[in-house]
Structures are given as structure tokens and as C-alpha cells.
Scaffold this motif. Structure first.
Motif: not given
Length: 361
Positions: A351-361
């Protein structure tokens, strides 16, 4: 470092391969005559069902490796119907072909009774995939894997005749040699054709980007060591996919003296490609041990197709790249989930290396 392609073969087929092969070939040679005339619709439907059943049996036999020399020779003489991308490609290639995002190519060259052809192409900016066929004038058309993976005895005999030179594939764009890695996918229906995939060589370029325009002239140079000849297949290439989303993160996350950054996540209709930069306490063993999943906002995971890695351009860095099949549709958000494989336990996510990347429309 070579691209690693994960393959799966069905384990549920237990039929006698010789008898099954004979039955399949009998089906292919024609159906027995029926004394009673059937209505047209019923006859067409019956023939369609038999054809579909035959195709399924063929796929099962070949996927399980149950192909004797006689069967292989017979199959090599059957015409390739439709697209090999659809028949044998990954999810991305199947989608691209079905949606008309591939290009028909008519490039070939012949020497000493051998002909190489490229008939279909997909280029989405992250990879080039093409259908490569090798034919011989005697009609034997040995499998491409025979040409690329000769036995030690065959190599020794070849070296005695020609010197220690092997078959190779070189790629040039607008006359400039590209630093790339090449891979031939498993052959399925047409054993002397295969899907050749070309990607940037991370070990030489330290990046997953081709850095090419959307349109250019491509040359695929093949050296066939079995006859000591070069073949040059030249044709124009255009980026065939219509959409491309590129995500990145400036953030760095750490775990046990290992630092990680998402350099790029590029998604097209045919491929999702992840590029990760590792630094700190990192070496090739750690870099190769760390693996990745990507997940969209609906909890769906993309399937891994291949992965590779090498030391980065800067000292103490390591670049990992992973190719995934595309999501069913472009996501609104992507989570990159690094993990280690623990014996007897499966995936252990970090979990410490987890990334969440939003996708901008």
C-alpha cells in the motif's frame, strides 16, 4: 532484457490427439452427403454449426500442443481466414482489428525460395504489432518458431556452414535504426505466421516512448540465417488508434528505502503501458521482483501482457515497464498497485507504493 510474455495453455483436454486430429481433418475435407434435401435455412445453420465446432476443436488441439507433423503440415496449407490479430492476438489487438484500427499491409520480399511477408499492422504509439509470415517455395512452410528457436544441433550445423551468425530482426523508421525489443507471439491457426511485436528497448533508451511522428516509413530488416539472406520489408505506417491518454505523477512514494515514481501511464484502445522509475535501495533483483497491477474505478483489473526492466540512465535508478491489455472502456481513475509474489501466499500488495491517478476528461 528480453520481453517476458506470459502464455496459458488449456489443461482440460484429455482426448486422444491422433484420433481427434483425424476427425478434424475429415471435417475440413467436407461433410458426408445426405439423401434427404433439407430446407435452405436449416442446411446453412447446420453447416455454420459444424464450421464453428471445427474451429473450436482446432483451437483446443493447437492450444494444448497436440499437433503431430501430419496435422501441422495439413494446417499450414489451409488459407488464413480473417485476421490473425483476431484469431491469436491479445485483447487489445482483437479490439483494434474488430474496430478497424489496423492497417492492411502488402510488403514482401523473396530470396532463394523463401518469402517473408507483412500483411497487417497496428501502431498505437506504444507498440507496433504486425502479422509476419514466412513461406517456402517447396510448400513445406516450417513454423516460424523453427526459424527463430533452432535446436543446439541445428545451430551447430548452421554455424559450420555459415559461421556463427543468427537470424535477426532490425527496425528502421525514416531510415534511422530504432533501438527496440522484438517478440514473436505463439502461433495458433497458421503455424508459419506469427504476431511480431516491436517496442522500445528500455535497456538502451531508458524509456518506453518511440518518439516517432504519427506517420513515417518503416523498414523491417530480417536476416534468415538458415539461408544467409537479408530481407527488407518497407511500407508507410500511420498511428492507427484514435485516442491516447497519458498520465504521470510528480509524487514519489517510499517503502523500505525504495523510492518509486510513476513516469508514465499511457492508455490507447489497444494497449495500456506503465513506466515506473525506481531509486534508492534498488538493483535488478528488486526491480524485477516488484510487479504491478492496474485497476480502474469499477474494480476491474487489466491483464498483464509483458514486462521488462533495466538500470536507468542515472546511477542508482531502475526503469520498469509493463504492458497491459486495455480496460473495457477508458477509465475515470486508475490505481497502480505494486506487489511481490510470496511463495504459497500469492500476491502481497504494498500500500505504501500505491498510486491513484485521476483521468481528466
Amino acid at each position: 532484457m528480453e520481453i517476458r510474455i506470459r502464455q496459458a495453455k488449456p489443461t482440460y483436454i484429455h482426448a486422444d490427439p491422433e484420433r481427434t486430429a483425424e476427425a478434424v481433418m475429415a471435417r475440413l475435407q467436407g461433410m458426408p452427403k445426405i439423401g434427404r434435401v433439407q430446407p435452405v435455412r436449416r442446411r446453412v445453420r447446420t453447416a455454420s454449426l459444424i464450421t464453428a465446432s471445427t474451429a473450436v476443436v482446432l483451437l483446443c488441439i493447437l492450444g494444448a500442443g497436440f499437433v503431430n507433423p501430419a496435422m501441422a503440415n495439413a494446417l499450414s496449407k489451409l488459407p488464413l481466414v480473417g485476421s490473425l490479430f483476431v484469431e491469436a492476438g491479445d485483447t487489445g489487438l482483437k479490439t483494434a482489428s474488430k474496430q478497424g484500427m489496423t492497417a492492411k499491409i502488402n510488403a514482401s520480399e523473396s530470396h532463394d525460395g523463401v518469402t517473408f511477408k507483412i500483411s497487417e499492422m497496428m501502431y498505437d504509439g506504444t507498440r507496433m504489432s504486425m502479422v509476419l509470415t514466412r513461406e517456402t517455395d517447396d510448400g513445406k512452410n516450417p513454423p516460424l518458431k523453427k526459424w527463430t528457436n533452432a535446436t543446439l544441433e541445428e545451430l551447430t550445423e548452421m554455424w559450420k556452414r555459415q559461421g556463427k551468425e543468427s537470424s535477426m530482426i532490425e527496425v528502421r523508421a525514416n531510415g534511422k535504426k530504432l533501438k527496440v525489443a522484438t517478440a514473436l507471439a505463439s502461433d495458433i491457426l497458421h503455424h508459419n505466421s506469427s504476431i511480431l511485436t516491436i517496442q522500445p528497448s528500455v535497456s538502451e533508451t531508458h524509456t518506453t516512448s518511440f518518439e516517432l511522428p504519427d506517420a513515417f516509413n518503416l523498414e523491417v530488416v530480417i536476416r534468415d540465417a538458415t539461408i544467409g539472406q537479408y530481407f527488407t520489408l518497407s511500407f508507410p505506417v500511420k498511428k492507427t488508434t484514435s485516442q491516447s491518454i497519458v498520465l504521470a505523477s510528480e509524487e514519489t512514494k517510499s517503502y523500505n528505502e525504495l523510492a518509486m515514481r510513476i513516469t508514465k501511464l499511457e492508455m490507447t484502445e489497444a494497449t495500456s503501458q506503465l513506466e515506473v522509475n525506481l531509486s534508492g535501495k534498488v538493483d535488478a533483483e528488486i526491480g524485477d521482483s516488484l510487479q504491478y497491477d492496474i485497476q480502474n474505478e469499477r474494480g476491474e483489473y487489466a491483464n498483464v501482457m509483458s514486462g521488462s526492466g533495466s538500470p536507468g540512465a542515472d546511477s542508482g535508478t531502475y526503469v520498469s515497464t509493463v504492458e497491459f491489455t486495455p480496460f473495457p472502456s477508458f477509465p475515470k481513475m486508475v490505481t497502480v498497485k505494486p506487489y511481490l509474489l510470496k511463495e504459497g501466499m500469492g500476491k502481497e500488495y504494498i500500500p505504501e507504493l500505491e498510486f491513484t491517478l485521476p483521468v481528466n476528461n
